[in-house]
Design a protein around this motif. Structure first.
Motif, PDB file in Angstrom:
ATOM      1  N   ALA A 203       2.009  24.386  39.121  1.00 16.09           N
ATOM      2  CA  ALA A 203       3.323  24.962  38.809  1.00 16.09           C
ATOM      3  C   ALA A 203       3.878  25.564  40.098  1.00 16.09           C
ATOM      4  CB  ALA A 203       3.197  26.020  37.720  1.00 16.09           C
ATOM      5  N   LEU A 204       4.690  24.806  40.808  1.00 18.89           N
ATOM      6  CA  LEU A 204       5.234  25.286  42.069  1.00 18.89           C
ATOM      7  C   LEU A 204       6.378  26.262  41.803  1.00 18.89           C
ATOM      8  CD1 LEU A 204       5.308  21.907  44.026  1.00 18.89           C
ATOM      9  CD2 LEU A 204       3.605  23.732  44.191  1.00 18.89           C
ATOM     10  N   PRO A 205       6.433  27.348  42.546  1.00 16.95           N
ATOM     11  CA  PRO A 205       7.490  28.340  42.333  1.00 16.95           C
ATOM     12  C   PRO A 205       8.875  27.742  42.522  1.00 16.95           C
ATOM     13  CG  PRO A 205       5.767  29.203  43.776  1.00 16.95           C
ATOM     14  CD  PRO A 205       5.506  27.738  43.635  1.00 16.95           C
ATOM     15  N   ALA A 206       9.848  28.264  41.777  1.00 14.78           N
ATOM     16  CA  ALA A 206      11.228  27.852  41.973  1.00 14.78           C
ATOM     17  C   ALA A 206      11.632  28.171  43.407  1.00 14.78           C
ATOM     18  CB  ALA A 206      12.129  28.582  40.979  1.00 14.78           C
ATOM     19  N   GLY A 207      12.350  27.269  44.019  1.00 13.58           N
ATOM     20  CA  GLY A 207      12.775  27.497  45.398  1.00 13.58           C
ATOM     21  C   GLY A 207      11.794  27.035  46.442  1.00 13.58           C
ATOM     22  N   THR A 208      10.698  26.395  46.025  1.00 14.83           N
ATOM     23  CA  THR A 208       9.703  25.921  46.995  1.00 14.83           C
ATOM     24  C   THR A 208      10.326  25.018  48.043  1.00 14.83           C
ATOM     25  OG1 THR A 208       7.859  26.101  45.434  1.00 14.83           O
ATOM     26  CG2 THR A 208       7.570  24.579  47.271  1.00 14.83           C
ATOM     27  N   PHE A 209      11.277  24.191  47.621  1.00  9.75           N
ATOM     28  CA  PHE A 209      11.853  23.206  48.535  1.00  9.75           C
ATOM     29  C   PHE A 209      13.267  23.581  48.987  1.00  9.75           C
ATOM     30  CE2 PHE A 209       8.803  21.242  45.660  1.00  9.75           C
ATOM     31  CZ  PHE A 209       7.862  20.804  46.585  1.00  9.75           C
ATOM     32  N   ASP A 210      13.654  24.833  48.739  1.00 11.16           N
ATOM     33  CA  ASP A 210      14.910  25.331  49.288  1.00 11.16           C
ATOM     34  C   ASP A 210      14.679  25.744  50.739  1.00 11.16           C
ATOM     35  OD1 ASP A 210      16.004  24.988  46.787  1.00 11.16           O
ATOM     36  OD2 ASP A 210      15.841  27.107  46.228  1.00 11.16           O
TER      37      ASP A 210
END
Length: 222
Positions: A203-210
């Motif tokens: 479960a990757l945190p929201a915003g990981t790829f921002d």
């Protein structure tokens, strides 16, 4: 950004990662490494791992081959989102957010931004980014299962067109999970990435790829 030994060119790396980040569904049964690759693409929608990378420039003009090593972390989420954070020997971050490919060089305090579609558009990787299965991938690459080596199953992907930036990509799998990438570009430079501690579907945190350019960084848009 010019080609360097400590960092594989972001366009070439992005084109290679596109192969393993295909959003896939069920496909025809294959054998050996092809079956493992199919299962990996089908069952792994996100992941994170540590990586070590060795980049080797070929011998030229009487000079011996040169190598550089680096290490860091890798995260991905289908479709077309991934992040490499290089910790050693130089701090660099490569982030694909689905629209833009960002490269941040800490030492230079410079950010390079390129549209992902443009980065992938110069090679067949543009067509495979949303491929449904290995048959779709085979429209642009010749895929071949290779003999087991170093405890891994291997798939050789050779572009059908010879005017791109990649010669070959070998995908190494342990079971049905990604373990290594072996990339040779059109200049004969070889980059080998080995992944360890892979976490499957975390479960990757929201915003990981921002990505937001740091204050004061020089931003170059291409």
């Amino acid at each position: 950004m010019s080609l360097s030994l400590h960092f594989f060119h972001p366009a070439r790396l992005a084109q290679s990662i596109a192969i393993i980040l295909i959003a896939t569904g069920a496909g025809a049964a294959c054998a050996d490494g092809l079956s493992s690759l199919q299962n990996f693409m089908r069952n792994t929608q996100s992941g994170k791992a540590e990586f070590n990378q060795v980049v080797t420039a070929p011998a030229k003009d009487g000079q011996a081959a040169r190598t550089k090593q680096s290490a860091g972390t890798f995260e991905f989420q289908r479709p077309q989102r991934f992040k490499f954070v290089y910790r050693k020997p130089f701090e660099q971050t490569l982030v694909a957010d689905g629209q833009t490919l960002w490269l941040y060089d800490v030492d230079l305090n410079q950010v390079t931004a390129r549209k992902q579609a443009q980065v992938l558009g110069s090679t067949p990787a543009a067509l495979i980014a949303s491929a449904a299965d290995l048959k779709a991938l085979e429209k642009d690459f010749v895929l071949k299962a290779e003999p087991e080596r170093d405890g891994l199953e291997w798939v050789l992907a050779t572009p059908k067109t010879r005017d791109g930036q990649l010669q070959t990509i070998r995908v190494g799998l342990k079971g049905d999970q990604l373990a290594a990438l072996d990339i040779v570009d059109s200049f004969g430079q070889r980059s080998v990435l080995n992944f360890t501690g892979l976490q499957v579907n975390p479960a990757l945190p929201a915003g990981t790829f921002d990505f937001k350019p740091p204050a004061g960084a020089d931003v170059v848009r291409q």
